[in-house]
Design a protein around this motif. Structure first.
Motif, PDB file in Angstrom:
ATOM      1  N   UNK A  17      43.118  55.406  44.184  1.00 33.22           N
ATOM      2  CA  UNK A  17      42.509  54.869  45.497  1.00 33.22           C
ATOM      3  C   UNK A  17      43.577  54.016  46.204  1.00 33.22           C
ATOM      4  N   UNK A  18      44.657  54.484  46.833  1.00 30.28           N
ATOM      5  CA  UNK A  18      45.431  53.606  47.437  1.00 30.28           C
ATOM      6  C   UNK A  18      45.040  52.901  48.570  1.00 30.28           C
ATOM      7  N   UNK A  19      43.951  53.195  49.063  1.00 29.46           N
ATOM      8  CA  UNK A  19      43.353  52.411  50.300  1.00 29.46           C
ATOM      9  C   UNK A  19      42.528  51.207  49.709  1.00 29.46           C
ATOM     10  N   UNK A  20      42.544  50.974  48.658  1.00 35.23           N
ATOM     11  CA  UNK A  20      41.770  49.763  48.206  1.00 35.23           C
ATOM     12  C   UNK A  20      42.460  48.742  48.187  1.00 35.23           C
ATOM     13  N   UNK A  21      42.461  47.614  48.351  1.00 32.99           N
ATOM     14  CA  UNK A  21      43.391  46.141  48.295  1.00 32.99           C
ATOM     15  C   UNK A  21      43.351  45.884  46.725  1.00 32.99           C
ATOM     16  N   UNK A  22      44.529  45.883  46.352  1.00 31.14           N
ATOM     17  CA  UNK A  22      44.430  45.333  44.840  1.00 31.14           C
ATOM     18  C   UNK A  22      44.044  43.597  44.694  1.00 31.14           C
ATOM     19  N   UNK A  23      43.563  43.394  43.719  1.00 34.08           N
ATOM     20  CA  UNK A  23      42.836  42.007  43.659  1.00 34.08           C
ATOM     21  C   UNK A  23      44.016  41.010  43.585  1.00 34.08           C
ATOM     22  N   UNK A  24      43.639  39.878  44.189  1.00 33.91           N
ATOM     23  CA  UNK A  24      44.705  38.824  44.257  1.00 33.91           C
ATOM     24  C   UNK A  24      44.977  38.118  42.761  1.00 33.91           C
ATOM     25  N   UNK A  25      46.188  37.986  42.389  1.00 29.71           N
ATOM     26  CA  UNK A  25      46.265  37.251  41.021  1.00 29.71           C
ATOM     27  C   UNK A  25      47.268  36.032  41.433  1.00 29.71           C
ATOM     28  N   UNK A  26      47.242  35.434  42.568  1.00 29.07           N
ATOM     29  CA  UNK A  26      48.113  34.428  42.833  1.00 29.07           C
ATOM     30  C   UNK A  26      47.491  33.146  42.508  1.00 29.07           C
ATOM     31  N   UNK A  27      46.144  32.876  42.564  1.00 29.21           N
ATOM     32  CA  UNK A  27      45.353  31.529  42.345  1.00 29.21           C
ATOM     33  C   UNK A  27      44.845  32.064  41.384  1.00 29.21           C
ATOM     34  N   UNK A  28      44.654  30.741  40.253  1.00 28.89           N
ATOM     35  CA  UNK A  28      43.677  31.015  39.228  1.00 28.89           C
ATOM     36  C   UNK A  28      42.347  30.864  39.535  1.00 28.89           C
ATOM     37  N   UNK A  29      41.344  31.454  38.831  1.00 24.74           N
ATOM     38  CA  UNK A  29      39.798  31.285  39.176  1.00 24.74           C
ATOM     39  C   UNK A  29      39.476  29.782  38.667  1.00 24.74           C
ATOM     40  N   UNK A  30      38.511  29.484  39.598  1.00 24.83           N
ATOM     41  CA  UNK A  30      37.948  28.247  39.433  1.00 24.83           C
ATOM     42  C   UNK A  30      36.998  27.780  38.379  1.00 24.83           C
ATOM     43  N   UNK A  31      37.058  26.980  37.291  1.00 23.92           N
ATOM     44  CA  UNK A  31      36.164  26.980  36.329  1.00 23.92           C
ATOM     45  C   UNK A  31      35.897  25.342  36.112  1.00 23.92           C
ATOM     46  N   UNK A  32      34.569  25.023  35.356  1.00 26.18           N
ATOM     47  CA  UNK A  32      34.378  23.641  35.206  1.00 26.18           C
ATOM     48  C   UNK A  32      34.187  22.850  36.423  1.00 26.18           C
ATOM     49  N   UNK A  33      33.450  23.472  37.404  1.00 34.02           N
ATOM     50  CA  UNK A  33      32.940  22.707  38.399  1.00 34.02           C
ATOM     51  C   UNK A  33      31.363  22.281  38.164  1.00 34.02           C
TER      52      UNK A  33
END
Length: 82
Positions: free
Chosen positions: A66-82
């Motif tokens: 599926x080369x047309x699907x944009x890969x998930x972004x891994x540059x920012x960590x997920x937000x936790x403990x809000x």
């Protein structure tokens, strides 16, 4: 040699009757022609099969990768403990 002389010489050559072909050459020519036709047909069939196999392989790869699907972004960590 002028152009008229060359044209006259060419006309003389073309007006002559062609030489007689020995009759024993006919079967060899037919056999070679048939062999060339069979070989050409085989090459065409093989090329069509290779083209179809390449098209199927590309389709399967495209469906799996599926080369047309944009890969998930891994540059920012997920937000936790809000």
């Amino acid at each position: 040699m002028s152009r008229a002389d060359r044209e006259a010489a060419a006309r003389r050559v073309m007006d002559r009757t062609p030489p007689r072909v020995p009759p024993e050459l006919y079967p060899d020519a037919v056999r070679r022609g048939a062999r060339i036709l069979r070989r050409r047909q085989l090459v065409h069939r093989v090329l069509w099969v290779l083209l179809c196999v390449a098209a199927v392989a590309f389709t399967v790869w495209a469906l799996v990768a599926q080369p047309w699907v944009e890969p998930p972004s891994e540059t920012t960590p997920p937000l936790t403990d809000w």
